[in-house]
Design a protein around this motif. Structure first.
Motif, PDB file in Angstrom:
ATOM      1  N   ASN A 176      41.349 112.106  10.382  1.00  0.00           N
ATOM      2  CA  ASN A 176      42.162 111.498  11.605  1.00  0.00           C
ATOM      3  C   ASN A 176      41.271 110.084  11.945  1.00  0.00           C
ATOM      4  N   SER A 177      41.737 108.973  11.161  1.00  0.00           N
ATOM      5  CA  SER A 177      41.201 107.703  11.242  1.00  0.00           C
ATOM      6  C   SER A 177      41.683 107.208  12.686  1.00  0.00           C
ATOM      7  N   ARG A 178      42.592 107.299  13.250  1.00  0.00           N
ATOM      8  CA  ARG A 178      43.156 106.986  14.520  1.00  0.00           C
ATOM      9  C   ARG A 178      43.906 108.039  15.110  1.00  0.00           C
ATOM     10  N   SER A 179      43.667 108.149  16.356  1.00  0.00           N
ATOM     11  CA  SER A 179      44.543 109.206  16.911  1.00  0.00           C
ATOM     12  C   SER A 179      46.041 108.651  17.532  1.00  0.00           C
ATOM     13  N   ILE A 180      46.986 109.580  17.667  1.00  0.00           N
ATOM     14  CA  ILE A 180      48.479 109.107  18.047  1.00  0.00           C
ATOM     15  C   ILE A 180      48.252 108.864  19.830  1.00  0.00           C
ATOM     16  N   PRO A 181      48.570 107.812  20.002  1.00  0.00           N
ATOM     17  CA  PRO A 181      48.530 107.452  21.468  1.00  0.00           C
ATOM     18  C   PRO A 181      49.451 108.680  22.424  1.00  0.00           C
ATOM     19  N   ASP A 182      48.828 108.744  23.417  1.00  0.00           N
ATOM     20  CA  ASP A 182      49.644 109.590  24.497  1.00  0.00           C
ATOM     21  C   ASP A 182      51.123 109.081  24.802  1.00  0.00           C
ATOM     22  N   GLY A 183      52.079 110.198  24.873  1.00  0.00           N
ATOM     23  CA  GLY A 183      53.467 109.835  25.164  1.00  0.00           C
ATOM     24  C   GLY A 183      54.503 109.497  23.752  1.00  0.00           C
ATOM     25  N   PHE A 184      53.711 109.530  22.712  1.00  0.00           N
ATOM     26  CA  PHE A 184      54.491 109.397  21.350  1.00  0.00           C
ATOM     27  C   PHE A 184      54.661 110.821  20.793  1.00  0.00           C
ATOM     28  N   THR A 185      55.969 111.026  20.229  1.00  0.00           N
ATOM     29  CA  THR A 185      56.395 112.181  19.831  1.00  0.00           C
ATOM     30  C   THR A 185      56.542 111.773  18.448  1.00  0.00           C
ATOM     31  N   ILE A 186      56.444 113.135  17.436  1.00  0.00           N
ATOM     32  CA  ILE A 186      56.650 112.929  15.890  1.00  0.00           C
ATOM     33  C   ILE A 186      58.111 112.959  15.562  1.00  0.00           C
ATOM     34  N   LYS A 187      58.587 112.349  14.904  1.00  0.00           N
ATOM     35  CA  LYS A 187      60.011 112.105  14.718  1.00  0.00           C
ATOM     36  C   LYS A 187      60.176 112.841  13.205  1.00  0.00           C
ATOM     37  N   ALA A 188      59.305 112.361  12.324  1.00  0.00           N
ATOM     38  CA  ALA A 188      59.334 112.712  10.832  1.00  0.00           C
ATOM     39  C   ALA A 188      57.838 112.424  10.293  1.00  0.00           C
ATOM     40  N   CYS A 189      57.833 113.002   9.000  1.00  0.00           N
ATOM     41  CA  CYS A 189      56.493 112.658   8.429  1.00  0.00           C
ATOM     42  C   CYS A 189      56.820 112.749   6.683  1.00  0.00           C
ATOM     43  N   ALA A 190      56.258 111.772   5.913  1.00  0.00           N
ATOM     44  CA  ALA A 190      56.587 111.931   4.698  1.00  0.00           C
ATOM     45  C   ALA A 190      55.154 112.184   3.869  1.00  0.00           C
ATOM     46  N   VAL A 191      55.205 112.792   3.042  1.00  0.00           N
ATOM     47  CA  VAL A 191      53.954 113.542   2.314  1.00  0.00           C
ATOM     48  C   VAL A 191      53.839 112.751   1.005  1.00  0.00           C
ATOM     49  N   ARG A 192      53.151 111.980   0.593  1.00  0.00           N
ATOM     50  CA  ARG A 192      53.051 111.302  -0.969  1.00  0.00           C
ATOM     51  C   ARG A 192      51.778 111.551  -1.656  1.00  0.00           C
ATOM     52  N   LYS A 193      51.709 111.757  -2.877  1.00  0.00           N
ATOM     53  CA  LYS A 193      50.750 111.782  -3.808  1.00  0.00           C
ATOM     54  C   LYS A 193      50.391 110.559  -4.355  1.00  0.00           C
ATOM     55  N   ARG A 194      49.222 110.377  -4.387  1.00  0.00           N
ATOM     56  CA  ARG A 194      48.636 109.041  -4.916  1.00  0.00           C
ATOM     57  C   ARG A 194      47.519 109.538  -5.897  1.00  0.00           C
ATOM     58  N   GLN A 195      47.088 108.373  -6.417  1.00  0.00           N
ATOM     59  CA  GLN A 195      45.738 108.606  -7.532  1.00  0.00           C
ATOM     60  C   GLN A 195      44.824 109.509  -6.889  1.00  0.00           C
ATOM     61  N   ASN A 196      44.440 108.859  -5.691  1.00  0.00           N
ATOM     62  CA  ASN A 196      43.124 109.590  -5.440  1.00  0.00           C
ATOM     63  C   ASN A 196      43.553 110.884  -4.438  1.00  0.00           C
ATOM     64  N   GLY A 197      44.482 111.477  -4.218  1.00  0.00           N
ATOM     65  CA  GLY A 197      45.112 112.504  -3.363  1.00  0.00           C
ATOM     66  C   GLY A 197      46.104 112.343  -2.524  1.00  0.00           C
ATOM     67  N   TRP A 198      46.519 113.320  -1.517  1.00  0.00           N
ATOM     68  CA  TRP A 198      47.603 113.325  -0.816  1.00  0.00           C
ATOM     69  C   TRP A 198      47.421 112.434   0.389  1.00  0.00           C
ATOM     70  N   TYR A 199      48.593 111.836   0.810  1.00  0.00           N
ATOM     71  CA  TYR A 199      48.707 111.120   2.142  1.00  0.00           C
ATOM     72  C   TYR A 199      49.976 111.270   2.643  1.00  0.00           C
ATOM     73  N   VAL A 200      50.025 111.187   4.038  1.00  0.00           N
ATOM     74  CA  VAL A 200      50.959 111.644   4.936  1.00  0.00           C
ATOM     75  C   VAL A 200      51.175 110.240   6.162  1.00  0.00           C
ATOM     76  N   SER A 201      52.397 110.135   5.938  1.00  0.00           N
ATOM     77  CA  SER A 201      52.843 108.836   7.180  1.00  0.00           C
ATOM     78  C   SER A 201      53.718 109.664   8.116  1.00  0.00           C
ATOM     79  N   ILE A 202      53.086 109.358   9.269  1.00  0.00           N
ATOM     80  CA  ILE A 202      53.733 110.088  10.539  1.00  0.00           C
ATOM     81  C   ILE A 202      54.684 109.037  11.337  1.00  0.00           C
ATOM     82  N   ARG A 203      55.892 109.220  11.334  1.00  0.00           N
ATOM     83  CA  ARG A 203      56.519 108.384  12.335  1.00  0.00           C
ATOM     84  C   ARG A 203      56.569 108.734  13.734  1.00  0.00           C
ATOM     85  N   ILE A 204      56.265 107.815  14.454  1.00  0.00           N
ATOM     86  CA  ILE A 204      56.072 108.205  15.954  1.00  0.00           C
ATOM     87  C   ILE A 204      56.800 107.400  16.774  1.00  0.00           C
ATOM     88  N   GLU A 205      57.284 107.801  17.922  1.00  0.00           N
ATOM     89  CA  GLU A 205      58.232 107.124  19.104  1.00  0.00           C
ATOM     90  C   GLU A 205      57.859 107.380  20.296  1.00  0.00           C
TER      91      GLU A 205
END
Length: 329
Positions: A176-205
Motif C-alpha cells: 500500500n504505497s499510497r492510500s486511496i483518498p476518502d470519498g473515492f469509490t472503486i470502479k474497476a481493477c486490472a491485474v497484470r503480470k510483469r517480470q517481477n510479480g503481479w500488479y493491480v491497477s485500481i480505477r477510482i472515482e
C-alpha cells in the motif's frame, strides 16, 4: 477518475491460480476472435462450407442466422418504438458470445473457477480491438504468452488496509504505497503480470470532485512552447533544454543487455536454465521501462514548475523559425 497502481503479494496458491486464469482467458480470447473471423468469411465470402478437421459444416456462434440454438438468437430483446420501427434489431457478436458463457462453463468446467465479470470483460476487450480496427489501427491479432498478461474485474473488489479482495481469489496482501483518498469509490481493477510479480491497477472515482476548469484566454499571460528533440529530450521556447538520459541505448545498458541475451542463446531450448536467463533479460527491460516512465513524470513536473499559464506545442515552432532567421541574418 484516476488509476492507482500497487504491487500484489499473492501466496503460492493465488499466484498459480492467476497464472492459470491468464492462460485460459487467452485461449477464450483467441477462440472468440476465430469465431468472428469464421462468421465473417461464411457470411460475405464463402457461404456455407465444411471444415476439413471436424468434417462438419462450419457454424460459428456469432453467425446472425445461427444454428446453435437460443444462445445465438439474433432477434432477442428486440423492441418496437412509437413509430413501429425495431430498436436494436440484431444482437452484436459480443452480446451473443457473452450470452454463451454459461454454456462454455458447462462444456468446459474449469472455466467455472473464473469470475463471470472477468470473462465478460475478456469479450469486451475483443470489442475494443475491433473498434480500434475500424478506426484504422490494425486488425485484431491472436494473443500469445508475451502479449496477453492481464484480466479485469468490474465489481466485488474491496480494500482494507494493505489487503485487497478479488472475487474467487480471496483476500490478498499488497504494498500500500499510497492510500486511496476518502470519498473515492472503486470502479474497476486490472491485474497484470510483469517480470517481477503481479500488479493491480485500481480505477477510482469521486463524482463530487469538480472537473478541471480551463483558464479564460484573457487570464493566460505566460505561454511556453516545447518540442521533443534528438540529442536533447525536450527543447523549451525560453531556451531551456532537458537532457535525454537514453536509458536503453547508453553504453552500460547495451553491454549488459548483450551479455544477458548471449546467455539465453547458449542455453538449450525449453530448459529451465534458458527460462531463468530469459527472465533476467525481461527484468532488465522492465527496469528500463520503469526508469523511463519515472523520468517522463519528473520532466513534466519540471516544465509545469516554471510558473507558466499554458503550454503550446506550436509556439516552439514560431520561436525556432524566428531564431533561425535572426541567426542567419
Amino acid at each position: 477518475m484516476t488509476n492507482y497502481v500497487y504491487k500484489l503479494r499473492p501466496n503460492p496458491t493465488q499466484d498459480l491460480k492467476m497464472s492459470n486464469w491468464v492462460d485460459m482467458l487467452r485461449g477464450h480470447y483467441n477462440w472468440c476472435l476465430n469465431d468472428r473471423i469464421i462468421q465473417y468469411n461464411q457470411q460475405f465470402f464463402q457461404g456455407d462450407y465444411c471444415q476439413i478437421i471436424h468434417e462438419v459444416e462450419a457454424c460459428p456462434l456469432t453467425c446472425f442466422v445461427s444454428k446453435n440454438g437460443a444462445t445465438g438468437n439474433p432477434w432477442k430483446d428486440c423492441k418496437v418504438d412509437k413509430e413501429g420501427k425495431l430498436k436494436n434489431p440484431r444482437r452484436s457478436a459480443s452480446d451473443i458470445q457473452i450470452t454463451s458463457l454459461p454454456d462454455l462453463k458447462t462444456s468446459r468446467p474449469w472455466y467455472s473457477g473464473i469470475d463471470s465479470t472477468v470473462l465478460q470483460q475478456n469479450v469486451k476487450r475483443l470489442d475494443t480491438a475491433y473498434k480500434n480496427f475500424f478506426e484504422g489501427r490494425g486488425f485484431p491479432q491472436f494473443k500469445n504468452r508475451s502479449n496477453f498478461t492481464s484480466f479485469t474485474f468490474v465489481m466485488g473488489v474491496k480494500i482494507q488496509g494493505n489487503k485487497i479482495y478479488l472475487p474467487k481469489l480471496g483476500w490478498m496482501r499488497f504494498y500500500n504505497s499510497r492510500s486511496i483518498p476518502d470519498g473515492f469509490t472503486i470502479k474497476a481493477c486490472a491485474v497484470r503480470k510483469r517480470q517481477n510479480g503481479w500488479y493491480v491497477s485500481i480505477r477510482i472515482e469521486n463524482k463530487s470532485v469538480p472537473d478541471y476548469i480551463a483558464k479564460a484566454l484573457e487570464d493566460v499571460v505566460k505561454v511556453i512552447g516545447c518540442d521533443l528533440g534528438i540529442a536533447k529530450l525536450v527543447h523549451l521556447s525560453d531556451g531551456y533544454q532537458i537532457e535525454n538520459p537514453k536509458f536503453s541505448t547508453n553504453k552500460k545498458v547495451k553491454r549488459t543487455l548483450k551479455i544477458r541475451q548471449r546467455r539465453v542463446s547458449r542455453q538449450v531450448k525449453g530448459s529451465n536454465n534458458r527460462k531463468k536467463a530469459a527472465k533476467k533479460v525481461g527484468l532488465l527491460h522492465q527496469k528500463i521501462s520503469d526508469r523511463r516512465q519515472a523520468h517522463q513524470w519528473k520532466t513534466a513536473h519540471k516544465i509545469v514548475e516554471r510558473n507558466i499559464d499554458a503550454i503550446d506545442a506550436r509556439k516552439f515552432t514560431y520561436f525556432w523559425n524566428a531564431t533561425s532567421l535572426s541567426s542567419e541574418n
